[in-house]
Scaffold this active site. Structure first.
Site, PDB file in Angstrom:
ATOM      1  N   HIS A 123      10.272 -10.107  11.356  1.00 29.60           N
ATOM      2  CA  HIS A 123       9.284 -10.264  12.473  1.00 29.60           C
ATOM      3  C   HIS A 123       7.770  -9.823  12.192  1.00 29.60           C
ATOM      4  CE1 HIS A 123       9.773  -7.548  15.639  1.00 29.60           C
ATOM      5  NE2 HIS A 123      10.636  -7.891  15.639  1.00 29.60           N
ATOM      6  N   ASP A 124       6.421  -9.919  11.721  1.00 26.60           N
ATOM      7  CA  ASP A 124       5.752  -9.050  11.971  1.00 26.60           C
ATOM      8  C   ASP A 124       5.105  -7.634  10.705  1.00 26.60           C
ATOM      9  OD1 ASP A 124       3.945  -9.207  14.279  1.00 26.60           O
ATOM     10  OD2 ASP A 124       6.111  -8.950  15.033  1.00 26.60           O
ATOM     11  N   GLY A 141      11.533  -5.488  11.191  1.00 30.12           N
ATOM     12  CA  GLY A 141       9.878  -5.831  11.819  1.00 30.12           C
ATOM     13  C   GLY A 141       9.488  -4.667  12.332  1.00 30.12           C
TER      14      GLY A 141
END
Length: 268
Positions: A123-124, A141
């Protein structure tokens, strides 16, 4: 206009946006908030869900999981996104996660990237253009990966790390620090082993450019002074050398991780 083809066994939920020439193969699932641009191909058994956009002509192979809820225990269902560029190749078993509230709400993938079997983008993360992830690469992430970086099979990158443009991370390496542009890191835990000379030669960098990079590298990672002092010296000496100044800018920008450095001296 090319025909859009959807196999009878596939599920395309109401609201999904499919452009001309999209192919959705057997047993695929396309979620209601997904956008597939022109010529995207889902081979078979692919799931694309969430607020995910897939760029033109990108090919996704069986059992890839694209856009599902991120692997972050703090995620509470916020409407984050995953944006994948054009002309990417996403092989079997790849997982790409959207963003979270704590990381800017989006994950982005550039154009022309190749994600080989079972690789993962957390994520991100923000992955540049023409990046290659070999089999089983794990990107935690909040990581940034620059253009033309190559990550070897089984390599793992810790959260919040930066991988510079044109760099190379060796197979089975564990990267816990930032890897400079044009650098090469090897080992578990990874250390800076020199410059990615083979990659530079393959991409047409001149002998003079590579020579300048070598000189700058040796100065940056010499034994004398602090890193910030050496960066200032290199910035002054090579102020008219664009690719050297990319490394200077990368180091000065900083991040949440320290810089990956050589084990023994500054040999390139």
């Amino acid at each position: 206009m090319a025909e859009t083809k959807i196999h009878p066994s596939a599920i395309v939920e109401d609201g999904a946006k499919l452009a001309d020439g999209v192919t959705v193969g057997p047993f695929c699932v396309v979620g209601s908030d997904v956008t597939l641009a022109e010529g995207v191909t889902l081979a078979s058994h692919v799931v694309v869900t969430g607020r995910t956009t897939v760029g033109a002509r990108t090919r996704i192979f069986p059992f890839a999981s694209i856009g599902h809820q991120p692997q972050d225990l703090k995620y509470k269902g916020e409407p984050s996104t995953l944006d994948i560029g054009a002309d990417c190749m996403i092989r079997e078993g790849v997982t790409l996660n959207p963003g979270t509230e704590g990381g800017g709400m989006k994950t982005t993938i550039g154009n022309g990237c190749a994600f080989l079997a079972n690789s993962h983008v957390g994520h991100d993360c923000h992955v540049g253009n023409n990046v290659i992830f070999s089999n089983n690469v794990m990107l935690a992430g909040h990581c940034d990966v620059g253009d033309f970086a190559i990550l070897g099979g089984g390599a793992a990158v810790i959260q919040f790390a930066r991988v510079g443009a044109h760099s190379f991370l060796g197979g089975m390496s564990g990267l816990e620090q930032d890897l400079i542009p044009y650098g090469m890191a090897l080992g578990n835990r990874a250390y800076l082993s020199g410059l990615n000379i083979v990659g530079l030669q393959r991409r047409g960098f001149s002998r003079n450019e590579i020579h300048d990079l070598r000189r700058a590298y040796r100065s940056l990672f010499a034994a004398e002074g602090t890193l910030l002092e050496r960066v200032a010296d290199v910035a002054e000496e090579f102020k008219d050398h664009t690719i050297v100044m990319e490394i200077v800018a990368f180091i000065r920008a900083g991040g949440k991780r320290s810089m990956c450095t050589p084990k023994n001296g500054g040999e390139a």
